[in-house]
Design a protein around this motif. Structure first.
Motif, PDB file in Angstrom:
ATOM      1  N   ARG A  23       0.816  -1.167   0.126  1.00 43.54           N
ATOM      2  CA  ARG A  23       0.108   0.024   0.223  1.00 43.54           C
ATOM      3  C   ARG A  23       1.042   1.279   0.148  1.00 43.54           C
ATOM      4  O   ARG A  23       1.898   1.219   0.627  1.00 43.54           O
ATOM      5  CB  ARG A  23      -0.882  -0.156   1.085  1.00 43.54           C
ATOM      6  CG  ARG A  23      -1.911  -1.231   1.146  1.00 43.54           C
ATOM      7  CD  ARG A  23      -3.036  -0.886   2.473  1.00 43.54           C
ATOM      8  NE  ARG A  23      -2.415  -0.814   3.714  1.00 43.54           N
ATOM      9  CZ  ARG A  23      -2.595   0.056   4.673  1.00 43.54           C
ATOM     10  NH1 ARG A  23      -3.555   0.841   4.528  1.00 43.54           N
ATOM     11  NH2 ARG A  23      -1.821  -0.082   5.707  1.00 43.54           N
ATOM     12  N   CYS A  24       0.269   2.350  -0.493  1.00 47.59           N
ATOM     13  CA  CYS A  24       1.119   3.627  -0.606  1.00 47.59           C
ATOM     14  C   CYS A  24       1.373   4.068   0.800  1.00 47.59           C
ATOM     15  O   CYS A  24       2.325   4.790   1.205  1.00 47.59           O
ATOM     16  CB  CYS A  24       0.371   4.961  -1.167  1.00 47.59           C
ATOM     17  SG  CYS A  24       0.089   4.524  -2.972  1.00 47.59           S
ATOM     18  N   PHE A  25       0.454   3.771   1.794  1.00 45.72           N
ATOM     19  CA  PHE A  25       0.876   4.202   3.272  1.00 45.72           C
ATOM     20  C   PHE A  25       2.280   3.634   3.653  1.00 45.72           C
ATOM     21  O   PHE A  25       2.736   4.179   4.426  1.00 45.72           O
ATOM     22  CB  PHE A  25      -0.212   3.243   3.944  1.00 45.72           C
ATOM     23  CG  PHE A  25       0.120   3.212   5.682  1.00 45.72           C
ATOM     24  CD1 PHE A  25      -0.328   4.484   6.300  1.00 45.72           C
ATOM     25  CD2 PHE A  25       0.858   2.309   6.273  1.00 45.72           C
ATOM     26  CE1 PHE A  25      -0.170   4.460   7.606  1.00 45.72           C
ATOM     27  CE2 PHE A  25       0.778   2.363   7.577  1.00 45.72           C
ATOM     28  CZ  PHE A  25       0.385   3.318   8.223  1.00 45.72           C
ATOM     29  N   SER A  26       2.608   2.386   2.952  1.00 45.63           N
ATOM     30  CA  SER A  26       3.776   2.179   3.445  1.00 45.63           C
ATOM     31  C   SER A  26       5.103   2.894   2.705  1.00 45.63           C
ATOM     32  O   SER A  26       6.230   2.254   3.350  1.00 45.63           O
ATOM     33  CB  SER A  26       3.972   0.365   3.129  1.00 45.63           C
ATOM     34  OG  SER A  26       3.015   0.028   3.845  1.00 45.63           O
ATOM     35  N   VAL A  27       4.826   3.766   2.069  1.00 45.03           N
ATOM     36  CA  VAL A  27       6.042   4.204   1.176  1.00 45.03           C
ATOM     37  C   VAL A  27       6.111   5.668   1.302  1.00 45.03           C
ATOM     38  O   VAL A  27       7.021   6.520   0.918  1.00 45.03           O
ATOM     39  CB  VAL A  27       6.022   3.641  -0.219  1.00 45.03           C
ATOM     40  CG1 VAL A  27       4.916   4.471  -1.259  1.00 45.03           C
ATOM     41  CG2 VAL A  27       7.310   3.985  -0.545  1.00 45.03           C
ATOM     42  N   VAL A  28       4.955   6.476   1.793  1.00 47.82           N
ATOM     43  CA  VAL A  28       4.551   7.681   1.663  1.00 47.82           C
ATOM     44  C   VAL A  28       5.978   8.451   2.622  1.00 47.82           C
ATOM     45  O   VAL A  28       6.423   9.431   2.120  1.00 47.82           O
ATOM     46  CB  VAL A  28       3.431   8.294   2.068  1.00 47.82           C
ATOM     47  CG1 VAL A  28       2.392   8.025   0.942  1.00 47.82           C
ATOM     48  CG2 VAL A  28       3.021   7.832   3.452  1.00 47.82           C
ATOM     49  N   PHE A  29       6.251   8.075   3.471  1.00 48.07           N
ATOM     50  CA  PHE A  29       7.430   8.462   4.406  1.00 48.07           C
ATOM     51  C   PHE A  29       8.656   8.657   3.510  1.00 48.07           C
ATOM     52  O   PHE A  29       9.460   9.549   3.711  1.00 48.07           O
ATOM     53  CB  PHE A  29       7.385   7.957   5.647  1.00 48.07           C
ATOM     54  CG  PHE A  29       8.060   6.458   5.811  1.00 48.07           C
ATOM     55  CD1 PHE A  29       9.470   6.291   5.973  1.00 48.07           C
ATOM     56  CD2 PHE A  29       7.521   5.326   5.455  1.00 48.07           C
ATOM     57  CE1 PHE A  29      10.304   5.068   6.170  1.00 48.07           C
ATOM     58  CE2 PHE A  29       8.001   4.011   5.575  1.00 48.07           C
ATOM     59  CZ  PHE A  29       9.341   3.966   5.741  1.00 48.07           C
ATOM     60  N   ARG A  30       8.994   7.365   3.129  1.00 46.63           N
ATOM     61  CA  ARG A  30      10.281   7.311   2.105  1.00 46.63           C
ATOM     62  C   ARG A  30      10.114   8.465   1.069  1.00 46.63           C
ATOM     63  O   ARG A  30      11.182   9.218   0.498  1.00 46.63           O
ATOM     64  CB  ARG A  30      10.501   6.030   1.505  1.00 46.63           C
ATOM     65  CG  ARG A  30      10.793   5.095   2.251  1.00 46.63           C
ATOM     66  CD  ARG A  30      10.859   3.710   1.566  1.00 46.63           C
ATOM     67  NE  ARG A  30      12.330   4.107   0.839  1.00 46.63           N
ATOM     68  CZ  ARG A  30      12.639   2.960  -0.389  1.00 46.63           C
ATOM     69  NH1 ARG A  30      11.701   2.425  -0.716  1.00 46.63           N
ATOM     70  NH2 ARG A  30      13.909   3.602  -0.787  1.00 46.63           N
ATOM     71  N   LEU A  31       8.874   8.804   0.518  1.00 43.66           N
ATOM     72  CA  LEU A  31       8.640   9.625  -0.673  1.00 43.66           C
ATOM     73  C   LEU A  31       8.904  11.073  -0.286  1.00 43.66           C
ATOM     74  O   LEU A  31       9.453  11.872  -0.857  1.00 43.66           O
ATOM     75  CB  LEU A  31       7.347   9.312  -1.347  1.00 43.66           C
ATOM     76  CG  LEU A  31       7.541   8.349  -1.955  1.00 43.66           C
ATOM     77  CD1 LEU A  31       5.985   7.870  -2.448  1.00 43.66           C
ATOM     78  CD2 LEU A  31       8.249   8.200  -3.648  1.00 43.66           C
ATOM     79  N   TYR A  32       8.443  11.346   0.913  1.00 41.54           N
ATOM     80  CA  TYR A  32       8.255  12.772   1.248  1.00 41.54           C
ATOM     81  C   TYR A  32       8.769  13.327   2.501  1.00 41.54           C
ATOM     82  O   TYR A  32       8.915  14.456   2.792  1.00 41.54           O
ATOM     83  CB  TYR A  32       6.798  13.342   1.497  1.00 41.54           C
ATOM     84  CG  TYR A  32       6.235  12.597   0.075  1.00 41.54           C
ATOM     85  CD1 TYR A  32       6.350  13.386  -1.159  1.00 41.54           C
ATOM     86  CD2 TYR A  32       5.070  11.931   0.020  1.00 41.54           C
ATOM     87  CE1 TYR A  32       5.547  13.087  -2.179  1.00 41.54           C
ATOM     88  CE2 TYR A  32       4.536  11.176  -1.281  1.00 41.54           C
ATOM     89  CZ  TYR A  32       4.879  11.929  -2.215  1.00 41.54           C
ATOM     90  OH  TYR A  32       4.202  11.791  -3.400  1.00 41.54           O
ATOM     91  N   ASN A  33       9.283  12.105   3.425  1.00 37.66           N
ATOM     92  CA  ASN A  33       9.727  12.720   4.793  1.00 37.66           C
ATOM     93  C   ASN A  33      10.700  11.588   5.367  1.00 37.66           C
ATOM     94  O   ASN A  33      10.617  11.395   6.476  1.00 37.66           O
ATOM     95  CB  ASN A  33       8.664  12.954   5.791  1.00 37.66           C
ATOM     96  CG  ASN A  33       9.199  13.939   6.969  1.00 37.66           C
ATOM     97  OD1 ASN A  33      10.150  14.484   7.009  1.00 37.66           O
ATOM     98  ND2 ASN A  33       8.359  13.496   8.067  1.00 37.66           N
TER      99      ASN A  33
END
Length: 329
Positions: free
Chosen positions: A193-203
């Protein structure tokens, strides 16, 4: 991690694995493995993604007090099980496939095959049906009489885990660095899920910036699929061949195209990098290491009393009465 929980890990004894053996049901339910694979094949025809989900159920079950199907127990008024634990909720799925396998086995061999063994057989079949290696599974496990959400929260890693943490975790179960990298190859199939990668992408690490390990083109692709503030339940392929069990996952890591932080960090960490390179270059070696790791993981046993559940979601009533009596003494 609490001292009490670390002490409980010590009870997961490899010695108990001596009771497990291939062909355990050869006399009591000779068609057991055939039945499991038949149901798994049918499930795959309905939804390819289901096999990836089943494959991961073994890992989430075996690391929490051994391979005893505690993961499959539904919550009750007196028990919070593992399904809603932090690493499982909105992540694990396809429990209904296990239900179908159990129902088919109960029709042929009632009260013979444990749910814990079903998980191990089904995980093997998920690999095989996706194009991966085949192997003999050791059987003879019993199902737990209870489950604790706290145990799963204590032990199961998050998608943000780094390789150093995972190395330490696997070591507690006598699983090597090579086992860790090989078993991570289960992400060769399926989606995240995107939930699992958004922190890597943006923060990443609170920096307000993307993970520098990202391949720029892959990051741009994920930016579109998982925009900041977008639907975090959108799913993304875990590697470039998400329906085939192969070594593409490791090739992607070498090129900075790992989806999860726990994936990509296997290449950035010097202790795990060489195995990633080795498996990316040699699929046969990956398959051999994966089978070895799955067998070792399947050997993890708690040594606690168990039963053969008639329904994988609930303990048998008589066993529940015995358990409650023991707790009241």
């Amino acid at each position: 991690m609490s001292l009490a929980f670390l002490l409980s890990l010590a009870n997961i004894l490899i010695l108990a694995a001596a009771q497990l053996r291939p062909g355990f049901y050869s006399k009591t339910c000779p068609d057991a493995e055939y039945i499991v694979r038949r149901v798994m094949k049918k499930a795959m025809e309905v939804e390819v993604r289901s096999v990836a989900s089943i494959m991961r159920l073994q890992f989430h079950d075996c690391f929490v007090n051994g391979c005893d199907a505690s993961l499959l127990l539904d919550d009750t008024p007196d028990m919070l099980g593992e399904k809603l634990a932090l690493s499982n909720i909105n992540s694990l799925r396809s429990y209904e496939v296990i239900d179908e396998v159990k129902e088919a086995l109960e029709r042929t061999c009632p009260e013979i095959v444990s749910c814990a063994d079903i998980l191990v057989m089904a995980a093997r079949d998920a690999v095989v049906l996706s194009g991966g290696p085949n192997w003999q599974v050791k059987l003879g496990r019993r199902d737990s009489l209870t489950a604790r959400q706290e145990d799963s929260n204590e032990i199961m890693p998050s998608p943000r885990a780094n390789a150093s943490y995972l190395i330490s975790l696997f070591n507690k179960f006598n699983l090597s660095i090579k086992d860790l990298v090989a078993l991570s190859g289960s992400h060769s199939v399926g989606k995240g899920r995107c939930f699992s990668v958004v922190f890597r992408l943006y923060n990443q690490s609170g920096s307000g910036k993307p993970d520098p390990a990202f391949d720029p083109r892959y990051r741009e692709k994920l930016d579109k699929l998982c925009p900041l503030g977008g639907d975090e339940n959108v799913t993304v392929d875990l590697d470039a061949t998400p329906e085939i069990f192969d070594n593409q996952y490791f090739k992607d890591l070498v090129h900075g195209q790992g989806f999860l932080n726990s994936d990509q960090n296997l290449f950035t960490n010097e202790k795990t990098r060489e195995y990633v390179k080795q498996f990316s270059a040699n699929q046969s070696e990956f398959f051999r290491a994966f089978v070895e790791g799955m067998i070792k993981m399947g050997d993890l046993q708690s040594g606690r009393p168990g039963e053969i559940r008639r329904n994988c979601r609930v303990v048998n009533f008589r066993s529940l009465d015995i358990l409650l009596d023991d707790e009241g003494k």
